[in-house]
Design an enzyme around this catalytic site. Structure first.
Site, PDB file in Angstrom:
ATOM      1  N   CYS A  70       0.859  -1.192   0.000  1.00 50.52           N
ATOM      2  CA  CYS A  70       0.000   0.000   0.000  1.00 50.52           C
ATOM      3  C   CYS A  70       0.891   1.237   0.000  1.00 50.52           C
ATOM      4  O   CYS A  70       2.091   1.130  -0.230  1.00 50.52           O
ATOM      5  CB  CYS A  70      -0.969  -0.013   1.178  1.00 50.52           C
ATOM      6  SG  CYS A  70      -0.198   0.213   2.789  1.00 50.52           S
ATOM      7  N   THR A  71       0.333   2.381   0.285  1.00 53.44           N
ATOM      8  CA  THR A  71       1.121   3.615   0.245  1.00 53.44           C
ATOM      9  C   THR A  71       2.155   3.685   1.361  1.00 53.44           C
ATOM     10  O   THR A  71       3.298   4.051   1.124  1.00 53.44           O
ATOM     11  CB  THR A  71       0.196   4.846   0.306  1.00 53.44           C
ATOM     12  OG1 THR A  71      -0.696   4.787  -0.805  1.00 53.44           O
ATOM     13  CG2 THR A  71       0.983   6.136   0.231  1.00 53.44           C
TER      14      THR A  71
END
Length: 109
Positions: A70-71
């Protein structure tokens, strides 16, 4: 996803380790939202947003190491735990997108 998926620390790899694992055949599972994926993503990653992962993880290969991504690494930690609970060999990539870029990982727009 349930809160319990965030209470344990999943198996974790660095972005540098993830690059090598992908080279060796691991699959990146990007659990970010659609708008994040559309902005930039890892080439050849599978996009499976976190909110659909519990219902769609059955579509993932059972014989491949999965690297949740994810980020920043928080959502993917929960995703890695969920995948492990469902019988997959899965790890969380710490550092997320920032770490991937810093390690020299390629990105597609």
């Amino acid at each position: 996803m349930r809160v319990r998926h965030y209470l344990r620390r999943p198996p974790t790899v660095s972005a540098t380790e993830a690059l090598q694992l992908v080279h060796d055949g691991a699959l990146v599972v990007d659990v970010r939202r659609d708008f994040e994926w559309n902005r930039v993503h890892i080439p050849d990653a599978v996009h499976m947003p976190l909110e659909v992962l519990p219902d769609r993880c059955i579509e993932l290969p059972e014989d491949t190491l999965l690297i949740a991504f994810c980020t920043g690494g928080i959502r993917s930690a929960g995703a890695a735990n969920l995948l492990v609970e469902n019988g997959f060999d899965a790890v969380n990539m710490s550092g997320g997108l920032i770490g991937w870029r810093a390690a020299g990982g390629e990105l597609s727009e």
